[in-house]
Design a protein around this motif. Sequence first.
Motif, PDB file in Angstrom:
ATOM      1  N   ILE A 148      54.952  -0.569 -26.360  1.00 11.67           N
ATOM      2  CA  ILE A 148      54.321  -1.353 -27.319  1.00 11.67           C
ATOM      3  C   ILE A 148      55.352  -2.356 -27.854  1.00 11.67           C
ATOM      4  CG2 ILE A 148      53.404  -0.802 -29.784  1.00 11.67           C
ATOM      5  CD1 ILE A 148      52.128   0.867 -27.564  1.00 11.67           C
ATOM      6  N   GLY A 149      55.051  -3.658 -27.748  1.00  7.31           N
ATOM      7  CA  GLY A 149      55.951  -4.550 -28.170  1.00  7.31           C
ATOM      8  C   GLY A 149      56.458  -5.096 -26.986  1.00  7.31           C
TER       9      GLY A 149
ATOM     10  N   SER B  88      51.913  -3.142 -20.918  1.00  5.20           N
ATOM     11  CA  SER B  88      52.657  -3.488 -22.084  1.00  5.20           C
ATOM     12  C   SER B  88      51.946  -4.425 -22.991  1.00  5.20           C
ATOM     13  CB  SER B  88      54.017  -4.200 -21.673  1.00  5.20           C
ATOM     14  OG  SER B  88      54.500  -4.712 -22.881  1.00  5.20           O
ATOM     15  N   ILE B  89      52.012  -4.032 -24.215  1.00  2.52           N
ATOM     16  CA  ILE B  89      50.874  -4.749 -25.207  1.00  2.52           C
ATOM     17  C   ILE B  89      51.720  -5.377 -26.267  1.00  2.52           C
ATOM     18  CG2 ILE B  89      50.505  -2.430 -26.476  1.00  2.52           C
ATOM     19  CD1 ILE B  89      47.727  -3.412 -26.636  1.00  2.52           C
ATOM     20  N   GLU B  90      51.362  -6.565 -26.647  1.00  2.70           N
ATOM     21  CA  GLU B  90      51.913  -7.347 -27.605  1.00  2.70           C
ATOM     22  C   GLU B  90      50.875  -7.820 -28.773  1.00  2.70           C
ATOM     23  OE1 GLU B  90      55.120  -8.289 -28.768  1.00  2.70           O
ATOM     24  OE2 GLU B  90      53.826  -9.283 -30.135  1.00  2.70           O
ATOM     25  N   ARG B  91      51.186  -7.838 -30.086  1.00  3.16           N
ATOM     26  CA  ARG B  91      50.123  -8.487 -30.888  1.00  3.16           C
ATOM     27  C   ARG B  91      50.356  -9.939 -31.396  1.00  3.16           C
ATOM     28  NH1 ARG B  91      52.407  -8.969 -36.114  1.00  3.16           N
ATOM     29  NH2 ARG B  91      50.434  -8.684 -37.150  1.00  3.16           N
ATOM     30  N   ILE B  92      51.447 -10.607 -30.775  1.00  2.00           N
ATOM     31  CA  ILE B  92      51.497 -12.016 -30.924  1.00  2.00           C
ATOM     32  C   ILE B  92      51.402 -12.873 -29.738  1.00  2.00           C
ATOM     33  CG2 ILE B  92      53.083 -13.751 -31.804  1.00  2.00           C
ATOM     34  CD1 ILE B  92      54.586 -11.723 -33.518  1.00  2.00           C
ATOM     35  N   ARG B  93      50.298 -13.518 -29.795  1.00  2.00           N
ATOM     36  CA  ARG B  93      49.630 -14.211 -28.789  1.00  2.00           C
ATOM     37  C   ARG B  93      50.791 -15.110 -28.148  1.00  2.00           C
ATOM     38  NH1 ARG B  93      44.451 -15.407 -26.862  1.00  2.00           N
ATOM     39  NH2 ARG B  93      43.680 -14.593 -28.590  1.00  2.00           N
ATOM     40  N   ALA B  94      51.469 -15.863 -28.816  1.00  2.00           N
ATOM     41  CA  ALA B  94      52.357 -16.834 -28.169  1.00  2.00           C
ATOM     42  C   ALA B  94      53.368 -16.077 -27.569  1.00  2.00           C
ATOM     43  CB  ALA B  94      53.099 -17.660 -29.541  1.00  2.00           C
ATOM     44  N   LEU B  95      53.797 -14.660 -28.076  1.00  2.00           N
ATOM     45  CA  LEU B  95      54.938 -13.883 -27.274  1.00  2.00           C
ATOM     46  C   LEU B  95      54.046 -13.244 -26.060  1.00  2.00           C
ATOM     47  CD1 LEU B  95      56.814 -12.330 -30.129  1.00  2.00           C
ATOM     48  CD2 LEU B  95      57.552 -14.029 -28.641  1.00  2.00           C
ATOM     49  N   HIS B  96      52.959 -12.840 -26.162  1.00  2.00           N
ATOM     50  CA  HIS B  96      52.126 -12.174 -25.009  1.00  2.00           C
ATOM     51  C   HIS B  96      52.449 -13.432 -23.800  1.00  2.00           C
ATOM     52  CE1 HIS B  96      49.033 -10.792 -22.572  1.00  2.00           C
ATOM     53  NE2 HIS B  96      48.399 -12.054 -22.745  1.00  2.00           N
ATOM     54  N   GLU B  97      52.032 -14.880 -24.159  1.00  2.00           N
ATOM     55  CA  GLU B  97      52.085 -15.900 -23.130  1.00  2.00           C
ATOM     56  C   GLU B  97      53.656 -16.183 -22.806  1.00  2.00           C
ATOM     57  OE1 GLU B  97      49.795 -18.776 -25.418  1.00  2.00           O
ATOM     58  OE2 GLU B  97      47.796 -17.659 -24.884  1.00  2.00           O
ATOM     59  N   LEU B  98      54.420 -16.059 -23.643  1.00  2.29           N
ATOM     60  CA  LEU B  98      55.867 -16.188 -23.119  1.00  2.29           C
ATOM     61  C   LEU B  98      56.278 -15.255 -22.125  1.00  2.29           C
ATOM     62  CD1 LEU B  98      58.781 -17.609 -23.853  1.00  2.29           C
ATOM     63  CD2 LEU B  98      59.242 -15.674 -25.339  1.00  2.29           C
TER      64      LEU B  98
ATOM     65  N   ARG C 287      51.165  -4.579 -16.087  1.00  5.50           N
ATOM     66  CA  ARG C 287      50.274  -5.274 -16.735  1.00  5.50           C
ATOM     67  C   ARG C 287      50.457  -5.533 -18.225  1.00  5.50           C
ATOM     68  NH1 ARG C 287      44.596  -2.740 -14.657  1.00  5.50           N
ATOM     69  NH2 ARG C 287      45.628  -1.696 -12.868  1.00  5.50           N
ATOM     70  N   LEU C 288      50.205  -6.818 -18.412  1.00  4.74           N
ATOM     71  CA  LEU C 288      50.469  -7.231 -19.915  1.00  4.74           C
ATOM     72  C   LEU C 288      49.160  -7.484 -20.762  1.00  4.74           C
ATOM     73  CD1 LEU C 288      52.972 -10.262 -19.324  1.00  4.74           C
ATOM     74  CD2 LEU C 288      53.426  -7.832 -19.823  1.00  4.74           C
ATOM     75  N   LEU C 289      49.065  -6.711 -22.018  1.00  3.85           N
ATOM     76  CA  LEU C 289      47.945  -6.667 -22.687  1.00  3.85           C
ATOM     77  C   LEU C 289      48.146  -7.495 -24.219  1.00  3.85           C
ATOM     78  CD1 LEU C 289      46.977  -2.945 -22.267  1.00  3.85           C
ATOM     79  CD2 LEU C 289      45.860  -4.939 -20.944  1.00  3.85           C
TER      80      LEU C 289
ATOM     81  N   GLY D 246      47.261  -7.412 -27.713  1.00  5.33           N
ATOM     82  CA  GLY D 246      46.416  -6.507 -28.646  1.00  5.33           C
ATOM     83  C   GLY D 246      47.144  -5.606 -29.817  1.00  5.33           C
ATOM     84  N   ASP D 247      46.351  -4.861 -30.453  1.00  2.28           N
ATOM     85  CA  ASP D 247      47.328  -4.232 -31.625  1.00  2.28           C
ATOM     86  C   ASP D 247      47.526  -3.038 -30.993  1.00  2.28           C
ATOM     87  OD1 ASP D 247      48.397  -2.575 -33.589  1.00  2.28           O
ATOM     88  OD2 ASP D 247      46.755  -3.107 -35.122  1.00  2.28           O
ATOM     89  N   GLY D 248      48.952  -2.694 -30.787  1.00  2.00           N
ATOM     90  CA  GLY D 248      49.428  -1.600 -29.984  1.00  2.00           C
ATOM     91  C   GLY D 248      49.476  -0.184 -30.898  1.00  2.00           C
ATOM     92  N   MET D 249      49.041  -0.301 -32.129  1.00  2.00           N
ATOM     93  CA  MET D 249      48.943   0.869 -32.845  1.00  2.00           C
ATOM     94  C   MET D 249      47.707   1.413 -32.492  1.00  2.00           C
ATOM     95  SD  MET D 249      50.062  -0.530 -36.677  1.00  2.00           S
ATOM     96  CE  MET D 249      50.246   0.946 -37.053  1.00  2.00           C
ATOM     97  N   LEU D 250      46.850   0.923 -31.805  1.00  2.00           N
ATOM     98  CA  LEU D 250      45.767   1.355 -31.235  1.00  2.00           C
ATOM     99  C   LEU D 250      45.860   2.041 -29.763  1.00  2.00           C
ATOM    100  CD1 LEU D 250      42.998  -1.172 -32.510  1.00  2.00           C
ATOM    101  CD2 LEU D 250      44.010   0.973 -33.728  1.00  2.00           C
ATOM    102  N   GLY D 251      46.936   1.839 -29.054  1.00  2.00           N
ATOM    103  CA  GLY D 251      47.406   2.199 -27.743  1.00  2.00           C
ATOM    104  C   GLY D 251      46.787   1.373 -26.934  1.00  2.00           C
ATOM    105  N   ALA D 252      46.492   1.724 -25.580  1.00  2.00           N
ATOM    106  CA  ALA D 252      45.841   0.995 -24.605  1.00  2.00           C
ATOM    107  C   ALA D 252      44.849   2.004 -23.880  1.00  2.00           C
ATOM    108  CB  ALA D 252      46.657   0.337 -23.497  1.00  2.00           C
ATOM    109  N   PRO D 253      43.574   2.378 -24.548  1.00  2.00           N
ATOM    110  CA  PRO D 253      42.767   3.240 -24.392  1.00  2.00           C
ATOM    111  C   PRO D 253      42.568   3.445 -22.799  1.00  2.00           C
ATOM    112  CG  PRO D 253      42.006   2.416 -26.183  1.00  2.00           C
ATOM    113  CD  PRO D 253      43.151   1.590 -25.684  1.00  2.00           C
ATOM    114  N   GLY D 254      42.276   1.922 -22.342  1.00  2.00           N
ATOM    115  CA  GLY D 254      41.879   1.547 -20.599  1.00  2.00           C
ATOM    116  C   GLY D 254      42.858   2.181 -19.625  1.00  2.00           C
ATOM    117  N   GLY D 255      43.908   2.297 -20.185  1.00  2.00           N
ATOM    118  CA  GLY D 255      45.017   2.758 -19.348  1.00  2.00           C
ATOM    119  C   GLY D 255      45.418   4.291 -19.202  1.00  2.00           C
ATOM    120  N   ALA D 256      44.982   4.887 -20.496  1.00  2.00           N
ATOM    121  CA  ALA D 256      45.309   6.492 -20.712  1.00  2.00           C
ATOM    122  C   ALA D 256      44.694   7.226 -19.681  1.00  2.00           C
ATOM    123  CB  ALA D 256      44.875   6.766 -22.045  1.00  2.00           C
ATOM    124  N   PRO D 257      45.429   8.469 -19.349  1.00  2.00           N
ATOM    125  CA  PRO D 257      46.439   8.862 -19.999  1.00  2.00           C
ATOM    126  C   PRO D 257      47.663   8.446 -19.485  1.00  2.00           C
ATOM    127  CG  PRO D 257      45.776  10.483 -18.653  1.00  2.00           C
ATOM    128  CD  PRO D 257      44.664   9.300 -18.387  1.00  2.00           C
TER     129      PRO D 257
END
Length: 211
Positions: free
Chosen positions: A86-87, A106-116, A130-132, A134-145
């Motif tokens: 997360i982050g 790895s998930i990031e909520r700020i688009r500019a940082l995700h692109e960086l 894989r970079l995603l 999105g809001d990591g507080m929701l996890g990444a259901p598509g990759g679970a468990p």
Amino acid sequence: MDSQAVRSAMVERLRALGGMDSAVLESMQRVPRHLFLEPGLAAQAYLDNALPIGHGQTISKPSVVARAASVLLQALGGRPARVLEIGTGCGYQAAVLAGVADEVYSIERIRALHELARRNLRALRLPNLRLLLGDGMLGAPGGAPFDAVISAAAGEQAPPAWLEQLRPGGVLLAPLGQPQRLTAMRKLGGGRVESWSVEDARFVPLKSGVL
Ligand code: SAH
């Protein structure tokens, strides 16, 4: 800069702290941290500093990355199959984790940082990362468990999605509480969780929503 040599010196300082996992240190020997910083800060890349990466966020200190990844591998008893970070920030810890796990999300909520992070990581060619966005507080259901969830942002408590998306026996590592403590949790059967405190922490805050 002979980055291989300064990186070796950094890794030896990390090893001297004690308790670091050797696979994590080998991964940190391979990942060029200076490539994740703007040119004006690159000379400081191999000191044990958190440094600004824009948007009010920071790259974590090498000792913090080494400790967190080491705690995860030790708690899991070996190489994780699938890790959620997360982050993403600038992508440095994601690259280190990609060297010690079969697959990293790895998930990031700020688009500019995700692109960086995407730009920073391109040259490293890490097909298992894989970079995603999105809001990591929701996890990444598509990759679970996941075998492990590791947060680089601090909250009061771990969002429920993180434990839900762990496999039984999986480990969560996050800075939690006020003052912050790096906290580990293992998901047991029957909805039970074992948790323990690792060390004091100073991370940027976990926030909801996507920017
Ligand atoms: N992993 C980075 C550290 C980045 S700092 C490194 O290698 O150094 C922590 C990051 O968490 C910031 O970029 C911040 O934007 C992000 N963050 C905070 N809350 C988040 C959330 N809910 N979902 C995803 N990312 C989040």
